[in-house]
Motif scaffolding. Structure first.
Motif, short mmCIF file in Angstrom:
data_model
loop_
_atom_site.label_atom_id
_atom_site.label_comp_id
_atom_site.label_asym_id
_atom_site.label_seq_id
_atom_site.Cartn_x
_atom_site.Cartn_y
_atom_site.Cartn_z
N HIS A 1 0.81 -1.23 0.00
CA HIS A 1 0.00 0.00 0.00
C HIS A 1 0.85 1.28 0.00
O HIS A 1 0.34 2.36 -0.26
CB HIS A 1 -0.97 0.01 1.19
CG HIS A 1 -0.31 0.15 2.52
ND1 HIS A 1 -1.02 0.41 3.68
CD2 HIS A 1 0.98 0.02 2.90
CE1 HIS A 1 -0.17 0.46 4.69
NE2 HIS A 1 1.03 0.23 4.25
N GLN B 1 -1.73 1.55 -3.46
CA GLN B 1 -3.20 1.40 -3.34
C GLN B 1 -3.48 0.63 -2.05
O GLN B 1 -2.66 -0.20 -1.66
CB GLN B 1 -3.73 0.55 -4.49
CG GLN B 1 -3.52 1.12 -5.87
CD GLN B 1 -4.52 2.21 -6.18
OE1 GLN B 1 -5.63 2.21 -5.66
NE2 GLN B 1 -4.12 3.16 -7.01
N PRO B 2 -4.63 0.85 -1.45
CA PRO B 2 -4.94 0.06 -0.25
C PRO B 2 -5.39 -1.36 -0.60
O PRO B 2 -5.97 -1.58 -1.65
CB PRO B 2 -6.11 0.84 0.38
CG PRO B 2 -6.73 1.58 -0.75
CD PRO B 2 -5.65 1.87 -1.76
#
Ligand SMILES: Cc1cc2nc3c(=O)[nH]c(=O)nc-3n(C[C@H](O)[C@H](O)[C@H](O)COP(=O)(O)OP(=O)(O)OC[C@H]3O[C@@H](n4cnc5c(N)ncnc54)[C@H](O)[C@@H]3O)c2cc1C
Length: 392
Positions: free
Chosen positions: A36, A131-132
């Motif tokens: 992430h 990105q999560p």
């Protein structure tokens, strides 16, 4: 049904995740590595003051803290400091030994990240970051991970998201939540390799902020002979960071300020220099401000000749076992690592796979294996990552 495009998804592109992905990729596995963070290997980049203390030549299982002291043996034996060093040398990275078997890059920790990225590229690993991880599920199509807006599936999932130390670098307790969801136990995580804070009667030592001395520090059964540093909040320095991993709230930390002094040295000093004071006797042995503060606290006023041998023996005893009562630690914000983590009882020590969830692996700091200060934690990350990478 179309086959999943990946054989394994590795969550966390830190030390253990990069190693695991590279090893599995080079064995022909199709690996997706997800993180992430906005950059890869951030903890490696800041490690060892920017030079990455990447291993320790004295690596041995007894230099690790775990509810099961035997768990790390297999992985550590199958991927050794010499193995990692061979990789470092194959990439032409110059290195040196600092002290106590600690190996550092001559140049920069960036070289270690670049090396691991190259190794991952050799294995055809796909790396995505920034990105999560929104969702992780386990079903008929194996493990499914929603990363940003995309969904990926694979028959194997490796949890390599580390521990929660230094949250501002993107560290999270994600691994523990995930492990619990899959029914794995978690040994209570605590900050480790962390400065200790002092309060109460020890507050007076704050005036020594910035003073360091070679000592032997003890907490419970652990003892480390290295430097201790007084800070405005309490105690730090390598000796204290080391014992912090063994310290339990409520316990004292004892410091031997003169670990090389022979028993009876203060009585001897009185015979040799009866007109000296305790402060002037300590002055050549310790940093000046520390010598002064300890002498004041021992309150033996006047010349040594005026003291009974009994009092001098007592003072010697206190200098040998000076008890501090820490009221806490500086917490995960300042901790280099985390003790505790995913319980090893639920994992195979050969492969790092969860015994109750085939295809689920955990590696690196997320697992309840924590090394001493000095390159041991990276060696565990490499070794556990390698073990899983070989098994995928
Ligand atoms: C300041 C500092 C200096 C250090 N110096 C040394 C040293 O010199 N030598 C040594 O041996 N050890 C050192 N350590 C310890 C060492 O950095 C760690 O033990 C090691 O990085 C652990 O490797 P890991 O791969 O398990 O976890 P990490 O390297 O922390 O990697 C975990 C990865 O997972 C990612 N992640 C976390 N949560 C999520 C999530 N929810 N979703 C997706 N991705 C996620 C993170 O962004 C990170 O990239 C140091 C630690 C610190 C904080």
């Amino acid at each position: 049904m179309t086959a999943a495009p990946y054989d394994a998804i590795v969550l966390g592109a830190g030390a253990a995740g990069l190693m695991c992905a590279a090893v599995a990729g080079q064995r022909g596995r199709r690996v997706l590595l997800l993180d992430h963070a906005d950059a890869i290997g951030k903890k490696i980049l800041i490690s060892g003051g920017g030079r990455c203390n990447f291993t320790n030549i004295h690596t041995a299982p007894d230099r690790y803290n775990s509810a099961n002291p035997h768990f790390a043996k297999s992985a550590l034996a199958r991927y050794t400091p010499a193995d990692f060093l061979a990789l470092v040398e194959a990439h032409g990275i110059a290195w040196h030994e600092k002290t106590l078997g600690q190996l550092f890059c001559d140049g920069s920790a960036k070289q270690i990240v670049a090396m691991l990225m190259e190794e991952a590229a050799k294995g055809g690993v796909t790396i995505l970051h920034g990105q999560p991880v929104r969702e992780v599920a386990h079903g008929a199509d194996g493990f499914a991970v929603v990363f940003g807006e995309r969904r990926f599936t694979a028959p194997a999932l490796v949890v390599a998201t580390g521990g929660p130390s230094i949250p501002k670098m993107g560290a999270t307790g994600f691994a523990y939540d995930l492990a619990r969801r899959f029914g794995l136990k978690v040994v209570e995580p605590r900050p480790a390799l962390v400065p200790l804070t002092l309060g109460g009667g020890d507050l007076l030592f704050r005036e020594l902020s910035g003073v360091a001395a070679p000592v032997e520090a003890r907490a419970g059964k652990a003892a480390f002979r290295e430097a201790a540093l007084f800070t405005h909040r309490g105690l730090s320095g390598p000796a204290i960071l080391q014992v912090s991993s063994y310290w339990q709230r409520g316990d004292p930390v004892t410091i031997d300020f003169l670990p090389d002094a022979a028993p009876g040295w203060l009585v001897e000093a009185k015979r040799a220099r009866p007109r000296a004071t305790l402060a002037s006797t300590l002055a050549p042995l310790l940093p000046a401000r520390l010598a002064q503060t300890l002498a004041e606290r021992l309150a033996l006023n006047g010349e040594l000749a005026a003291q009974t041998d009994r009092k001098l023996v007592d003072a010697e005893g206190r200098l040998k076992r000076w008890a501090f009562q820490p009221n806490g630690t500086e917490g995960f914000a300042k901790a280099e690592v985390t003790v505790g983590g995913i319980a090893t009882a639920g994992l195979s020590s050969q492969t790092m796979m969860a015994k109750s969830v085939p295809g689920l692996y955990a590696v690196g700091e997320a697992v309840d294996v924590t090394g001493w200060l000095g390159g041991y934690n990276f060696q565990w990350a490499w070794a556990s990552g390698y073990a899983a990478g070989q098994a995928l």
